[in-house]
Design an enzyme around this catalytic site. Structure first.
Site, PDB file in Angstrom:
ATOM      1  N   SER A  47       0.834  -1.208   0.000  1.00  0.00           N
ATOM      2  CA  SER A  47       0.000   0.000   0.000  1.00  0.00           C
ATOM      3  C   SER A  47       0.866   1.254   0.000  1.00  0.00           C
ATOM      4  CB  SER A  47      -0.911   0.026   1.226  1.00  0.00           C
ATOM      5  OG  SER A  47      -1.630   1.251   1.247  1.00  0.00           O
ATOM      6  N   LYS A 103      -4.156  -6.993   3.568  1.00  0.00           N
ATOM      7  CA  LYS A 103      -4.268  -5.875   2.611  1.00  0.00           C
ATOM      8  C   LYS A 103      -5.735  -5.612   2.263  1.00  0.00           C
ATOM      9  CE  LYS A 103      -3.194  -2.549  -0.136  1.00  0.00           C
ATOM     10  NZ  LYS A 103      -3.595  -2.522  -1.477  1.00  0.00           N
ATOM     11  N   HIS A 122      -7.175  -3.801   5.116  1.00  0.00           N
ATOM     12  CA  HIS A 122      -6.622  -2.431   5.048  1.00  0.00           C
ATOM     13  C   HIS A 122      -7.487  -1.578   4.122  1.00  0.00           C
ATOM     14  CE1 HIS A 122      -4.379   0.571   2.714  1.00  0.00           C
ATOM     15  NE2 HIS A 122      -3.633   0.779   3.782  1.00  0.00           N
ATOM     16  N   ASN A 123      -7.788  -2.113   2.960  1.00  0.00           N
ATOM     17  CA  ASN A 123      -8.581  -1.345   1.990  1.00  0.00           C
ATOM     18  C   ASN A 123     -10.010  -1.131   2.477  1.00  0.00           C
ATOM     19  OD1 ASN A 123      -6.225  -1.665   0.555  1.00  0.00           O
ATOM     20  ND2 ASN A 123      -7.250  -1.982  -1.400  1.00  0.00           N
ATOM     21  N   GLU A 142      -9.866   1.624   4.780  1.00  0.00           N
ATOM     22  CA  GLU A 142      -9.693   2.830   3.943  1.00  0.00           C
ATOM     23  C   GLU A 142     -11.062   3.334   3.450  1.00  0.00           C
ATOM     24  OE1 GLU A 142      -6.662   2.339   0.811  1.00  0.00           O
ATOM     25  OE2 GLU A 142      -8.200   3.027  -0.583  1.00  0.00           O
TER      26      GLU A 142
HETATM   27  P1  NBP Z   1      -1.245  -0.945 -14.070  1.00  0.00           P
HETATM   28  O1  NBP Z   1      -2.620  -0.905 -14.605  1.00  0.00           O
HETATM   29  O2  NBP Z   1      -0.456   0.323 -14.039  1.00  0.00           O
HETATM   30  O3  NBP Z   1      -0.400  -2.020 -14.887  1.00  0.00           O
HETATM   31  C1  NBP Z   1      -0.920  -3.262 -15.166  1.00  0.00           C
HETATM   32  C2  NBP Z   1       0.197  -4.222 -15.519  1.00  0.00           C
HETATM   33  O4  NBP Z   1      -0.393  -5.514 -15.699  1.00  0.00           O
HETATM   34  C3  NBP Z   1       0.931  -3.874 -16.810  1.00  0.00           C
HETATM   35  O5  NBP Z   1       2.288  -4.162 -16.617  1.00  0.00           O
HETATM   36  C4  NBP Z   1       0.291  -4.848 -17.805  1.00  0.00           C
HETATM   37  O6  NBP Z   1       1.130  -5.189 -18.894  1.00  0.00           O
HETATM   38  C5  NBP Z   1       0.100  -6.042 -16.930  1.00  0.00           C
HETATM   39  N1  NBP Z   1      -0.804  -7.066 -17.467  1.00  0.00           N
HETATM   40  C6  NBP Z   1      -2.127  -7.026 -17.710  1.00  0.00           C
HETATM   41 BR1  NBP Z   1      -3.192  -5.568 -17.448  1.00  0.00          BR
HETATM   42  N2  NBP Z   1      -2.612  -8.165 -18.182  1.00  0.00           N
HETATM   43  C7  NBP Z   1      -1.552  -8.978 -18.283  1.00  0.00           C
HETATM   44  C8  NBP Z   1      -1.411 -10.305 -18.711  1.00  0.00           C
HETATM   45  N3  NBP Z   1      -2.446 -11.038 -19.111  1.00  0.00           N
HETATM   46  N4  NBP Z   1      -0.164 -10.846 -18.710  1.00  0.00           N
HETATM   47  C9  NBP Z   1       0.880 -10.127 -18.296  1.00  0.00           C
HETATM   48  N5  NBP Z   1       0.810  -8.843 -17.847  1.00  0.00           N
HETATM   49  C10 NBP Z   1      -0.402  -8.283 -17.851  1.00  0.00           C
HETATM   50  O7  NBP Z   1      -1.321  -1.620 -12.647  1.00  0.00           O
HETATM   51  P2  NBP Z   1      -0.770  -1.088 -11.240  1.00  0.00           P
HETATM   52  O8  NBP Z   1      -1.515   0.138 -10.824  1.00  0.00           O
HETATM   53  O9  NBP Z   1       0.711  -1.081 -11.235  1.00  0.00           O
HETATM   54  O10 NBP Z   1      -1.294  -2.269 -10.284  1.00  0.00           O
HETATM   55  C11 NBP Z   1      -0.698  -3.550 -10.218  1.00  0.00           C
HETATM   56  C12 NBP Z   1      -1.286  -4.273  -9.025  1.00  0.00           C
HETATM   57  O11 NBP Z   1      -1.010  -3.521  -7.834  1.00  0.00           O
HETATM   58  C13 NBP Z   1      -2.812  -4.405  -9.069  1.00  0.00           C
HETATM   59  O12 NBP Z   1      -3.190  -5.613  -8.477  1.00  0.00           O
HETATM   60  C14 NBP Z   1      -3.294  -3.249  -8.221  1.00  0.00           C
HETATM   61  O13 NBP Z   1      -4.567  -3.485  -7.678  1.00  0.00           O
HETATM   62  C15 NBP Z   1      -2.215  -3.225  -7.155  1.00  0.00           C
HETATM   63  N6  NBP Z   1      -2.055  -1.929  -6.472  1.00  0.00           N
HETATM   64  C16 NBP Z   1      -2.111  -0.754  -7.163  1.00  0.00           C
HETATM   65  C17 NBP Z   1      -1.942   0.448  -6.483  1.00  0.00           C
HETATM   66  C18 NBP Z   1      -1.984   1.772  -7.206  1.00  0.00           C
HETATM   67  O14 NBP Z   1      -2.003   2.805  -6.523  1.00  0.00           O
HETATM   68  N7  NBP Z   1      -1.956   1.796  -8.532  1.00  0.00           N
HETATM   69  C19 NBP Z   1      -1.704   0.442  -5.103  1.00  0.00           C
HETATM   70  C20 NBP Z   1      -1.622  -0.780  -4.430  1.00  0.00           C
HETATM   71  C21 NBP Z   1      -1.802  -1.963  -5.125  1.00  0.00           C
HETATM   72  P3  NBP Z   1       1.024  -4.411 -20.301  1.00  0.00           P
HETATM   73  O15 NBP Z   1       1.865  -3.182 -20.154  1.00  0.00           O
HETATM   74  O16 NBP Z   1       1.555  -5.378 -21.262  1.00  0.00           O
HETATM   75  O17 NBP Z   1      -0.432  -4.091 -20.522  1.00  0.00           O
END
Ligand code: NBP
Length: 483
Positions: free
Chosen positions: A131, A185, A188-189, A192
């Site tokens: 987080s 987690k 936590h959410n 939130e």
């Molecule tokens: P993003 O939406 O920024 O990125 C998604 C990633 O998943 C990209 O690298 C994409 O690859 C990849 N991906 C997908 Br979509 N489908 C795929 C597949 N079939 N095979 C391989 N790669 C695939 O996500 P993020 O915000 O970095 O979040 C990642 C995780 O962290 C999620 O579970 C999210 O809930 C969690 N999270 C996010 C935050 C936040 O603030 N953003 C905070 C805490 C936790 P590509 O580039 O090839 O499409």
């Protein structure tokens, strides 16, 4: 030239993966990275620059070969099917002894399934809640790992190095086996969601009853953040009211539509709490209100049909009196009580889940990990941690001596605030739920003798008695027929 092998690999270079990779590199770890779409990897490698210890890889094979053995891999992709797709890709490339972490917001049941599958192949699978958003991932997130202890020990130096710090300690701890990390987690959410609902309530009251301007709201929330309400969510609330729109120069908050979206972890928290029969009304109402906020057209129609109480000219004299009695200080004290209640529900949820699902959680560690880096970080978590240190088996934070004292001293403020909300028709459902929870939790009598009687009446569901042991059923119709 030989290139040094990576200490850790990250698969998935979205918002979180990119930031974590740079955070790890900052701490001296060599990081191999791979992303499904090559252009993303290329762009990231250019952004990181040659001085960073980041090695871009353009195939899963190259990625696996770029890591020291036993390999340590963090999957950082969208939760759900993408995680299974990545594990599938890795399947033939990883070996017994390797450690695979899933750092996304995966559902805990998916994590259990994946852990079982990888354990059969000798691979340690850790479900790691992270987080702090993009900024937290880059500079120090709160990290919630669960799974096999030896797998955690293998990655511990890396996680401890990149985690946020509170009182000099890293905000990461081994939380328990299986899906303990992702479960924590999820809750936590859920907390939130509950806290954000309370803040939405206070915004509505300060704006619609007390008539505060955005500038005044900045001052109020900033000053609140200086004392017991000190927390990330209060801090950003003040900053949001201060923000002007880049395009029009107007206060940005007034240009944003009030339709709250959600990604699912709040719903999961409410659902699992229901499954475990743990009351967590502040999470439930937060999810419900986000859903209600999206019913824009329906609400407009209802405002015509039912009339809106919000505007001053529609208020009764009684409502005006209740509104006139409300002070900013009441709202502040009510918010703090609501926050305690919301955390209390979250920790009570974790307490039950730990027992039922065998998560083996130490709630003091959970509070410790949440003190910095995460979205629900707050000064209050220090008191919560102290409460679980005093009594590790504490069933509910409201039963803690110190926190109970705080709640008792705030009950009237909470009631006054809720009264003003109810009288004026400004919905404050988070604060109302908190008040009802406190009053019900401390009640030595609740009216559910009636509920049991009704259930027995129409469904012969039986009841228990105060005066005798055993289970009883009354033939309710006998009397009706006889009279
Ligand atoms: P993003 O939406 O920024 O990125 C998604 C990633 O998943 C990209 O690298 C994409 O690859 C990849 N991906 C997908 Br979509 N489908 C795929 C597949 N079939 N095979 C391989 N790669 C695939 O996500 P993020 O915000 O970095 O979040 C990642 C995780 O962290 C999620 O579970 C999210 O809930 C969690 N999270 C996010 C935050 C936040 O603030 N953003 C905070 C805490 C936790 P590509 O580039 O090839 O499409």
């Amino acid at each position: 030239m030989t290139i040094a092998l990576g200490d850790i690999g990250i698969m998935g270079l979205g918002v979180m993966g990119r930031s974590l990779a740079l955070n790890m590199a900052d701490h001296g770890f060599r990081v191999a990275v791979y992303n499904r779409t090559d252009s993303v990897t290329r762009d990231f490698a250019m952004q990181a620059g040659p001085e960073q210890q980041v090695r871009p890889c353009y195939s899963p094979e190259e990625f696996a070969a770029a890591l020291t053995v036993p390999r340590k891999v963090m999957i950082m992709v969208k939760a759900g099917q993408p995680v299974d797709a990545v594990i599938e890709t890795l399947q033939d490339l990883i070996r017994p002894g390797d450690v695979v972490m899933d750092g996304g917001n995966s559902h805990f049941r998916d994590t259990m399934r994946r852990a079982e599958r990888l354990a059969a192949e000798g691979v340690g699978f850790l479900g790691v809640g992270i987080s702090g958003g993009e900024f937290g991932a880059r500079t120090g997130p709160s990290i919630m790992p669960g799974g096999p202890r030896e797998a955690y020990e293998a990655v511990r130096p890396i996680l401890e190095a990149i985690a946020a710090r509170a009182d000099g300690q890293p905000c990461v701890a081994y939380l328990g086996p299986g899906a303990a990390g992702h479960y924590v987690k999820m809750v936590h959410n859920g907390i939130e969601y509950g806290l954000m609902q309370l803040l939405a309530d206070t915004y509505a009251l300060l704006k619609r009853i007390l008539g505060l301007s955005n500038e005044e709201l900045v001052e109020v929330y900033s000053s609140w953040n200086e004392a017991e309400l000190d927390s990330y969510l209060v801090e950003i609330t003040a900053k949001i009211f201060a923000r002007r729109d880049d395009i029009t120069g107007a206060g940005l908050i007034d240009l944003i539509r009030g339709e709250a979206a959600q990604l699912g972890t709040g719903v999961w928290t409410a659902q699992t709490a229901m499954d475990l029969q743990v009351p967590s009304p502040n999470v439930d109402i937060a999810v419900a209100m986000r859903n209600l906020s999206a019913l824009d057209q329906e609400r407009r129609a209802a405002a015509v049909a039912l009339g809106s109480l919000h505007e001053r000219e529609h208020r009764t004299a009684q409502a005006e009196d209740a509104a006139a009695l409300l002070t900013i200080e009441d709202v502040r004290r009510a918010l703090f009580a609501g926050m305690i209640v919301t955390y209390a529900q979250g920790f009570a949820h974790l307490r039950t889940a730990s027992t039922v699902l065998g998560l083996d959680l130490r709630l003091e560690d959970v509070a410790s990990v949440w003190r910095a880096g995460c979205i629900i970080r707050s000064a209050l978590l220090r008191d919560i941690r102290a409460a679980f240190r005093r009594q590790p088996e504490l069933a509910n934070l409201l039963a803690d001596r110190d926190l109970a004292g705080t709640i008792a001293s705030r009950r009237e403020d909470l009631a006054r605030t809720v009264r003003a909300a109810a009288s004026t028709g400004v919905p404050a459902p988070g604060l109302m739920a908190a008040l009802a929870y406190v009053d019900a939790y401390r009640a030595d009598w609740l009216p559910f003798n009636l509920t049991q009687a009704q259930r027995d009446y129409f469904g012969a569901h039986t009841y228990r008695r105060h005066d005798q042991e055993g289970v009883f059923h009354t033939d309710w119709f006998a009397e009706e027929g006889g009279s």
